[in-house]
Write a protein that holds these residues in place. Structure first.
Motif, short mmCIF file in Angstrom:
data_model
loop_
_atom_site.label_atom_id
_atom_site.label_comp_id
_atom_site.label_asym_id
_atom_site.label_seq_id
_atom_site.Cartn_x
_atom_site.Cartn_y
_atom_site.Cartn_z
N ARG A 277 0.85 -1.19 0.00
CA ARG A 277 0.00 0.00 0.00
C ARG A 277 0.88 1.24 0.00
O ARG A 277 1.73 1.42 0.86
N ALA A 278 0.68 2.08 -0.98
CA ALA A 278 1.45 3.32 -1.09
C ALA A 278 0.55 4.54 -0.96
O ALA A 278 0.91 5.52 -0.29
N LEU A 279 -0.62 4.50 -1.59
CA LEU A 279 -1.50 5.67 -1.64
C LEU A 279 -2.40 5.72 -0.41
O LEU A 279 -3.63 5.72 -0.50
N ARG B 294 -2.41 9.06 4.90
CA ARG B 294 -1.35 9.84 5.54
C ARG B 294 -0.25 10.21 4.56
O ARG B 294 0.33 11.30 4.63
N ALA B 295 0.04 9.32 3.61
CA ALA B 295 1.07 9.62 2.60
C ALA B 295 0.59 10.74 1.68
O ALA B 295 1.33 11.70 1.40
N LEU B 296 -0.65 10.64 1.21
CA LEU B 296 -1.19 11.68 0.33
C LEU B 296 -1.38 13.00 1.08
O LEU B 296 -1.17 14.08 0.52
N VAL C 10 7.37 2.72 0.34
CA VAL C 10 6.45 2.99 -0.76
C VAL C 10 5.52 4.15 -0.43
O VAL C 10 5.14 4.93 -1.31
N GLU C 11 5.15 4.30 0.84
CA GLU C 11 4.38 5.48 1.24
C GLU C 11 5.22 6.74 1.08
O GLU C 11 4.72 7.79 0.66
N THR C 12 6.49 6.64 1.41
CA THR C 12 7.39 7.77 1.21
C THR C 12 7.45 8.16 -0.25
O THR C 12 7.47 9.34 -0.60
N SER C 13 7.47 7.16 -1.13
CA SER C 13 7.49 7.44 -2.56
C SER C 13 6.21 8.16 -2.99
O SER C 13 6.26 9.12 -3.77
N ALA C 14 5.06 7.72 -2.49
CA ALA C 14 3.79 8.37 -2.83
C ALA C 14 3.75 9.80 -2.30
O ALA C 14 3.28 10.72 -2.98
N MET C 15 4.24 9.98 -1.07
CA MET C 15 4.30 11.32 -0.50
C MET C 15 5.18 12.22 -1.36
O MET C 15 4.82 13.37 -1.68
N GLN C 16 6.34 11.71 -1.74
CA GLN C 16 7.28 12.50 -2.53
C GLN C 16 6.71 12.83 -3.90
O GLN C 16 6.85 13.96 -4.39
N LEU D 56 12.51 2.56 -4.56
CA LEU D 56 11.91 2.41 -3.24
C LEU D 56 10.84 1.32 -3.20
O LEU D 56 10.22 1.11 -2.15
N GLY D 57 10.59 0.66 -4.32
CA GLY D 57 9.62 -0.42 -4.36
C GLY D 57 8.22 -0.01 -4.77
O GLY D 57 7.30 -0.83 -4.73
N ALA D 58 8.01 1.24 -5.17
CA ALA D 58 6.69 1.69 -5.60
C ALA D 58 6.46 1.31 -7.06
O ALA D 58 7.41 1.22 -7.86
#
Length: 602
Positions: free
Chosen positions: A27-29, A32-34, A91-97, A436-438
């Motif tokens: 789970r990336a999106l 909290r990440a968005l 992957v959450e960091t990737s979505a945030m970025q 990062l695995g996203a």
């Protein structure tokens, strides 16, 4: 599949289930990440708006957002304890970025150039709703343009995309939770605080001058008049540390060649009547744009196969041998439907609000895709997106198709410039996300969400900061990017023959230098290539004050010396330090400007 799955289900798992049951993507999106990405993107969007109005530049946000986002999340976790939940995954960091990068960079590139030019030429802004929809639709279209280019520039011919690599490295370092991450967060906070206090003293309390003039003269013209001075702010130093020594040295070389040699020489011959920066820009923008554009198209010509494969991928005629699983890719149906809807929306908006006939609007969309290919190529190699010069290429085309229509001309520059910036930004984020695995699909969706957030933030802020032409001045907002676009539109309306002789010769010389540098870079060895000047940086130096080029060079030089003397510390602290200097100064200066704008409105 995980080895513990059979025990979790209370019995042995059939052997064939390992082959039949796909592993669900991480789970990336997440909200909290968005949410974190939206907040950081809004802040950096305002920061880039201020920097762009002051200097004509915009800084990619991918790297900064990783550092700021993870640092902010850790600070929130310390303050609120368990209420903040577990740390962001990679992957959450990737979505945030990706969200922050899209909101903070992709939507604002032409607000400070083409939209300013529209104001200069028309005397008023287009309707606010039209500017908002145009910014949203065109930036989202640029994201879609980049989807088929992933195969060409990230898989078949993997370009570097330095910011993407650095963002992934920074995320991994800060995500580790060790002393390195804590040290980076401390450096970020201290740098931002120091830059903010200095900006407050200079811009808010008026205790410091904006720059310190350098003594001396060239050809009887004082260096200070030629824009050679030392900036008292820390933002350009941080920017120089991010772009690196090759780009910084190329900027300084371009500034010396332009404002230290050519402008004084042309002034003594009477070709430039006012040698100050704003006066010289009427000439210097032509060789600068020709240099950057010719180098970009030379790179494109030398990579004809990659362009062919890009169009083939768009049409679905060629698949990469290393294709990802269908669940990872952006579905072809999404791509084609999105292209159709957003292209139609662009054509309708262009015709209704900006005076572009529908058939030329379609041509503008097709041209923008071709220019997005160029932008992605240049960004992948140099980490500098030439969205401004590519917008001028669209201006040249529309100047020939619609002679005399200066406003439609600026809208064409906005279309191509914004799509180019958004396309290059997506590939930068996909590069970081892949490390990062996203999945590309996750990055794509985060990027589209960022386009919405950025459009919501930047358009009202721009209209507030620049309500009319009185806000455009050398002291308040020089907006050289807008002056450049407006100048091109006016010359095209009057015909190319209206260019001065000095501008024509300068354009020819710039084009030849751009082609030569591109050919040298293509054929030089790796060890020699790093000593060649960057054509993009050389051209940019012709369109920004020499003081900014000098400060960015000093920042790049300081970063290089720090990396040599203390490599371990530089590896951890350089990016947070640069990000803090940029964010701290720009946000405080922006708040001061907004406060003054609101006070003036009352």
């Amino acid at each position: 599949m995980r080895s513990g799955l059979a025990e979790d289900r209370g019995g042995p798992a059939p052997a064939e289930s390992k082959a039949l049951t796909p592993e669900p993507p991480p789970r990336a999106l997440t909200p909290r990440a968005l949410g974190m990405g939206s907040a950081i993107g809004a802040v950096m969007c305002l920061s880039n708006l201020y920097v762009g109005l002051k200097t004509g530049l915009a800084f990619p946000v991918a790297l900064i957002s990783c550092v700021v986002g993870l640092g902010a999340w850790r600070a929130l976790a310390r303050v609120r304890g368990s209420a903040a939940g577990s740390g962001l995954s990679l992957v959450e960091t990737s979505a945030m970025q990706s969200t922050a990068s899209s909101a903070g960079y992709s939507t604002g590139g032409t607000i400070v150039s083409a939209s300013v030019a529209w104001l200069m030429l028309a005397g008023q802004h287009p309707p606010g709703w039209a500017l908002f929809l145009w910014t949203l639709v065109v930036s989202a279209l640029g994201v879609l343009f980049a989807v088929p280019l992933q195969r060409a520039f990230l898989r078949r011919e993997p370009l570097t995309f330095p910011t993407g690599l650095a963002a992934a490295a920074a995320a991994r370092t800060l995500h580790s939770g060790g002393e390195e991450g804590r040290q980076g967060a401390r450096v970020l906070g201290l740098a931002a605080l120091g830059a903010a206090l200095l900006a407050l003293a200079r811009d808010g309390l008026k205790l410091l001058p904006t720059s310190l003039a350098l003594p001396g003269a060239v050809g009887g013209v004082p260096l200070a008049s030629l824009s050679f001075s030392l900036e008292t702010g820390l933002l350009p130093l941080g920017a120089g540390a991010l772009v690196g020594l090759r780009i910084g040295a190329s900027l300084l070389l371009g500034a010396v060649a332009c404002f230290g040699v050519l402008v004084p020489w042309l002034h003594t011959r009477g070709a430039i009547t006012e040698p100050g920066f704003m006066g010289a820009l009427g000439w210097s923008m032509w060789p600068g744009a020709a240099l950057v554009t010719s180098a970009s198209f030379t790179h494109l010509f030398l990579q004809r196969g990659a362009v062919r494969r890009s169009f083939a991928a768009l049409l679905g005629r060629e698949r990469a041998s290393e294709a990802l699983p269908p669940s990872a890719e952006v579905p072809r149906g999404w791509l084609l439907a999105g292209m159709a809807v957003l292209s139609a929306a662009t054509v309708v908006l262009g015709a209704y609000a900006f005076g572009i006939p529908p058939h030329l609007g379609l041509l503008g969309v097709a041209l923008s895709f071709a220019l997005a290919v160029v932008a992605c190529r240049v960004t992948g190699e140099t980490d500098v997106t030439p969205s401004g010069p590519l917008g001028q290429v669209a201006q040249l085309a529309f100047g020939a198709l619609m002679p005399g229509n200066t406003l439609a001309n600026t809208a064409a520059a906005s279309l191509s410039g914004t799509t180019a910036a958004a396309s290059a930004d997506l590939l930068t984020d996909v590069k970081a996300g892949s490390l990062l695995g996203a999945l590309p699909r996750q990055t794509f969706l985060a990027q589209l969400w960022g386009c919405l957030i950025g459009s919501i933030v930047i358009v009202p802020a721009f209209l507030l900061l620049v309500p009319d032409t009185s806000a455009l001045s050398e002291e308040r907002f020089p907006a050289p990017g807008g002056l450049f676009v407006a100048g091109v539109a006016q010359v095209l309306a009057s015909g190319l023959g209206a260019l001065s002789e000095a501008a024509r010769w300068g354009s020819l010389a710039g084009a030849l230098v751009g082609v030569a540098l591109a050919l040298l870079e293509q054929r030089a060895s790796e060890s020699l290539r790093r000593f060649l000047p960057s054509a993009v940086a050389l051209g940019l130096a012709f369109a920004i004050p020499a003081s900014l080029s000098l400060s960015m060079f000093l920042g790049a030089l300081a970063a290089a010396l720090l990396a040599r003397s203390r490599p371990a510390f530089a590896l951890v602290a350089m990016v947070p330090l640069a990000a803090g200097l940029i964010a701290g100064e720009s946000l405080v200066s922006l708040c001061v400007a907004l406060f003054e704008a609101l006070g003036g409105a009352r």
